[in-house]
Every structure is written in C-alpha cells, then in structure tokens.
Design an enzyme around this catalytic site. Structure first.
Site, PDB file in Angstrom:
ATOM      1  N   TYR A  53      39.578  85.130  49.702  1.00 21.68           N
ATOM      2  CA  TYR A  53      39.070  83.921  50.377  1.00 21.68           C
ATOM      3  C   TYR A  53      38.474  84.222  51.750  1.00 21.68           C
ATOM      4  CZ  TYR A  53      40.538  81.101  46.525  1.00 21.68           C
ATOM      5  OH  TYR A  53      40.633  80.575  45.265  1.00 21.68           O
ATOM      6  N   ASN A  89      32.231  71.809  45.472  1.00 23.79           N
ATOM      7  CA  ASN A  89      32.043  73.079  46.171  1.00 23.79           C
ATOM      8  C   ASN A  89      32.964  73.185  47.382  1.00 23.79           C
ATOM      9  OD1 ASN A  89      30.078  73.437  44.305  1.00 23.79           O
ATOM     10  ND2 ASN A  89      28.367  72.956  45.668  1.00 23.79           N
ATOM     11  N   HIS A 106      37.626  69.716  45.924  1.00 25.99           N
ATOM     12  CA  HIS A 106      38.334  70.971  45.629  1.00 25.99           C
ATOM     13  C   HIS A 106      38.720  71.722  46.901  1.00 25.99           C
ATOM     14  CE1 HIS A 106      36.618  71.184  41.235  1.00 25.99           C
ATOM     15  NE2 HIS A 106      37.627  70.344  41.361  1.00 25.99           N
ATOM     16  N   CYS A 138      56.018  77.433  62.000  1.00 30.46           N
ATOM     17  CA  CYS A 138      57.283  77.731  61.298  1.00 30.46           C
ATOM     18  C   CYS A 138      57.374  79.171  60.794  1.00 30.46           C
ATOM     19  CB  CYS A 138      57.499  76.745  60.142  1.00 30.46           C
ATOM     20  SG  CYS A 138      56.524  77.103  58.681  1.00 30.46           S
ATOM     21  N   GLY A 173      23.733  70.215  39.582  1.00 38.07           N
ATOM     22  CA  GLY A 173      24.195  71.612  39.598  1.00 38.07           C
ATOM     23  C   GLY A 173      25.627  71.814  39.163  1.00 38.07           C
ATOM     24  N   SER A 175      28.201  72.286  35.594  1.00 37.47           N
ATOM     25  CA  SER A 175      28.157  72.545  34.154  1.00 37.47           C
ATOM     26  C   SER A 175      28.869  71.472  33.341  1.00 37.47           C
ATOM     27  CB  SER A 175      28.784  73.913  33.869  1.00 37.47           C
ATOM     28  OG  SER A 175      30.085  73.963  34.422  1.00 37.47           O
ATOM     29  N   LEU A 200      19.865  73.060  35.957  1.00 29.65           N
ATOM     30  CA  LEU A 200      19.065  74.107  35.328  1.00 29.65           C
ATOM     31  C   LEU A 200      19.199  74.074  33.798  1.00 29.65           C
ATOM     32  CD1 LEU A 200      17.295  76.119  36.778  1.00 29.65           C
ATOM     33  CD2 LEU A 200      19.204  77.731  36.804  1.00 29.65           C
TER      34      LEU A 200
HETATM   35  P1  OAD Z   1      29.353  76.184  37.147  1.00 32.00           P
HETATM   36  O1  OAD Z   1      29.057  77.580  37.582  1.00 32.00           O
HETATM   37  O2  OAD Z   1      30.282  75.988  35.995  1.00 32.00           O
HETATM   38  O3  OAD Z   1      27.972  75.468  36.772  1.00 32.00           O
HETATM   39  C1  OAD Z   1      26.851  75.557  37.604  1.00 32.00           C
HETATM   40  C2  OAD Z   1      25.738  74.751  36.964  1.00 32.00           C
HETATM   41  O4  OAD Z   1      24.641  74.751  37.865  1.00 32.00           O
HETATM   42  C3  OAD Z   1      25.238  75.300  35.635  1.00 32.00           C
HETATM   43  O5  OAD Z   1      25.152  74.238  34.693  1.00 32.00           O
HETATM   44  C4  OAD Z   1      23.838  75.861  35.960  1.00 32.00           C
HETATM   45  O6  OAD Z   1      22.913  75.675  34.899  1.00 32.00           O
HETATM   46  C5  OAD Z   1      23.441  74.999  37.146  1.00 32.00           C
HETATM   47  N1  OAD Z   1      22.527  75.664  38.105  1.00 32.00           N
HETATM   48  C6  OAD Z   1      22.460  76.966  38.463  1.00 32.00           C
HETATM   49  N2  OAD Z   1      21.526  77.165  39.396  1.00 32.00           N
HETATM   50  C7  OAD Z   1      20.967  75.950  39.629  1.00 32.00           C
HETATM   51  C8  OAD Z   1      19.937  75.477  40.497  1.00 32.00           C
HETATM   52  N3  OAD Z   1      19.278  76.289  41.308  1.00 32.00           N
HETATM   53  N4  OAD Z   1      19.636  74.152  40.478  1.00 32.00           N
HETATM   54  C9  OAD Z   1      20.303  73.304  39.645  1.00 32.00           C
HETATM   55  N5  OAD Z   1      21.276  73.690  38.807  1.00 32.00           N
HETATM   56  C10 OAD Z   1      21.603  74.989  38.801  1.00 32.00           C
HETATM   57  O7  OAD Z   1      29.854  75.407  38.454  1.00 32.00           O
HETATM   58  P2  OAD Z   1      30.617  74.022  38.603  1.00 32.00           P
HETATM   59  O8  OAD Z   1      30.241  73.071  37.523  1.00 32.00           O
HETATM   60  O9  OAD Z   1      30.462  73.595  40.009  1.00 32.00           O
HETATM   61  O10 OAD Z   1      36.672  74.827  40.607  1.00 32.00           O
HETATM   62  O11 OAD Z   1      32.117  74.472  38.396  1.00 32.00           O
HETATM   63  C11 OAD Z   1      33.107  73.491  38.491  1.00 32.00           C
HETATM   64  C12 OAD Z   1      34.383  74.064  39.039  1.00 32.00           C
HETATM   65  O12 OAD Z   1      34.797  75.183  38.253  1.00 32.00           O
HETATM   66  C13 OAD Z   1      34.285  74.617  40.436  1.00 32.00           C
HETATM   67  O13 OAD Z   1      34.394  73.647  41.444  1.00 32.00           O
HETATM   68  C14 OAD Z   1      35.434  75.563  40.493  1.00 32.00           C
HETATM   69  C15 OAD Z   1      35.286  76.211  39.127  1.00 32.00           C
HETATM   70  O14 OAD Z   1      36.398  76.766  38.622  1.00 32.00           O
HETATM   71  C16 OAD Z   1      37.535  75.159  41.586  1.00 32.00           C
HETATM   72  O15 OAD Z   1      37.324  75.999  42.427  1.00 32.00           O
HETATM   73  C17 OAD Z   1      38.794  74.357  41.571  1.00 32.00           C
HETATM   74 ZN    ZN Z   2      54.444  76.033  58.817  1.00 34.85          ZN
END
Ligand code: OAD
Ligand code: ZN
Length: 232
Positions: A53, A89, A106, A138, A173, A175, A200
C-alpha cells in the site's frame, strides 16, 4: 431538474496511468488479491501488506487526474447538489481533481487507521519509513483504510438513498463484477432511473443498462458532460 449520480471504477483512472484490476489478469500489480486485500492477508504478513500500500500510495501521488475526473468536477460546479459521485477507486484522483460530493466506498490510499483503537490518520501524518506504522495513541499496528474483501463498504446507507432519488445513473470504467457496487445499477433502475454505462468493454451487469457508450472515459466523459450542461 434532473439529479445525476455517477459510479466510477478503475477504468476512469486508466488514462492517468493506473492499471485496472481486469487488465492485471486478476492480480493487483502482480500480487494475489487475497494476500494484499483481505484481513487474513494482513494478519499473516502486515509488513508485506504495508509495503504494497505504500507503493500504491506513492504511485497515486505520482500520477494526475485526467480529463474525465476534471469533467466530473466541472459538472458538479455547474449543477451543485443535483450531482453525486460514488467511487470504488482508492487513488484519491476525484478529490485531487476538486470533486466534493464524492463517496469513496472502498476507502482511500491517503488514510489509515489503528487496528485496535480505530484512531484515524492521514498518510502524511505517519512514519512511512517504519515497516509497520504504529498508532501513537495506543502503540498498536496501523492498517491502510482500504475496504478489503470480506469487509463492508463505506456509505452504503447514503448510497442507497442516492440510488433511489437519482434520475440518471451513470456507470464509468467498472467491470460490474464486484458486489455490492455491481448491483447498484439494478437498484437505480428499479427505482426509475435512466441507466448509462461508459466503458471500454461491455460490463458484466449490461442487462440493466439502458444506454451504452463504448470507448475511453477520458475522451467520452468530457463530451457527455458538455451535453448535460447544455441541456441542464
Ligand atoms: P476492473 O479492473 O474490474 O474493471 C475496469 C473496467 O474499466 C473494465 O470493464 C474495462 O473495460 C474498463 N476500462 C479500462 N480502461 C478504460 C478507459 N480508459 N475508459 C473507460 N473504461 C475503461 O475495475 P473495477 O470494476 O473498478 O475492490 O473493480 C471493482 C473493484 O474490484 C475494485 O474497487 C477493487 C477490485 O477488487 C477493492 O479494492 C475493494
Ligand atoms: Zn491506536
């Protein structure tokens, strides 16, 4: 006057140079998700999780918001309280672009909290040289303020209220695979919103989308936002 609710995912930050989860092949920057994004992973190896991180935090500071983040900020300035934004994000780019009405469901790379007394800290306030940063109230281990797998996302009550009230729900953006966020589009639609996806690829929850715009958010969002501002 329409109320707009946006949900963003990793895709909106792709053009800022942050890899999405999908295009990392199910890994997060070459790490197994369960090692670095679960409470068990942290208990097993807090040093490894902190190293991961700290890298993500420094990476997020080394990149800039892109035209999609700035367009959302512009719309908020224009329509005020009729605008709300939920993001999955943790990179803080919406806030750096100036957005105010943002729910970081998140968590955020910019914060951490004590695993014992729950005292909260900004990353700038703590000693990032330490392998495992320690709470100065603590003495227990601090942990990143990220909602890990198996934990409950933040702001679910507020989010539900917004989903019920919005007229237009725009998903950018993401999935559509990780719940509960992937189910928001269904809730919004059931409560009467017009649902739009700008992505996308086709998201997995495509069947609940009324209108799909395929392409890059950095290109499509500024155009879409101009249209909203012209029509009110
Ligand atoms: P993903 O990586 O699963 O999906 C990203 C999406 O963005 C995909 O559908 C791509 O097609 C699309 N994409 C990529 N580049 C793009 C662009 N330039 N413009 C538009 N779309 C684009 O990411 P998330 O759906 O955000 O959880 O993932 C959800 C969660 O899963 C995250 O918040 C994280 C992860 O595990 C935690 O951290 C708790
Ligand atoms: Zn503490």
């Amino acid at each position: 006057m329409k109320k707009y609710l946006f949900l963003t995912g990793a895709g909106i930050s792709a053009e800022s140079g942050i890899r999405t989860f999908r295009d990392s092949g199910g890994l997060w920057e070459d790490h197994k998700v369960e090692d670095v994004a679960s409470p068990l992973g942290f208990r097993k190896d807090p040093q490894k999780v902190w190293k991961f991180y700290k890298e993500r935090y420094h990476q997020s500071l080394s990149v800039e918001p892109n035209p999609a983040h700035y367009a959302l900020k512009k719309l908020e300035d224009h329509i005020g309280d009729r605008f709300h934004l939920i993001t999955q994000n943790v990179d803080g780019l919406h806030i750096r672009a100036g957005s105010n009405r943002v729910l970081e469901m998140h968590g955020s790379l910019n914060r951490c909290f004590c695993s014992n007394c729950k005292a909260r800290y900004q990353m700038q306030e703590i000693d990032l040289q330490a392998d495992i940063p320690i709470c100065n109230k603590c003495g227990s281990q601090l942990r990143p303020d990220i909602v890990w797998f198996g934990e409950i996302p933040y702001f679910l009550y507020e989010i539900e209220e917004h989903l019920k009230k919005c007229d237009v729900f725009v998903v950018i953006g993401t999935s559509g695979t990780v719940y509960p966020a992937a189910g928001f589009v269904m809730t919004a639609k059931l409560f009467g919103a017009h649902t739009i996806a700008i992505n996308l690829d086709r998201p997995d929850n495509f069947s609940f989308i009324d209108e799909f715009h395929q392409g890059k958010s950095g290109e499509l969002i500024p155009v879409y936002i101009e249209r909203i501002m012209e029509s009110g």
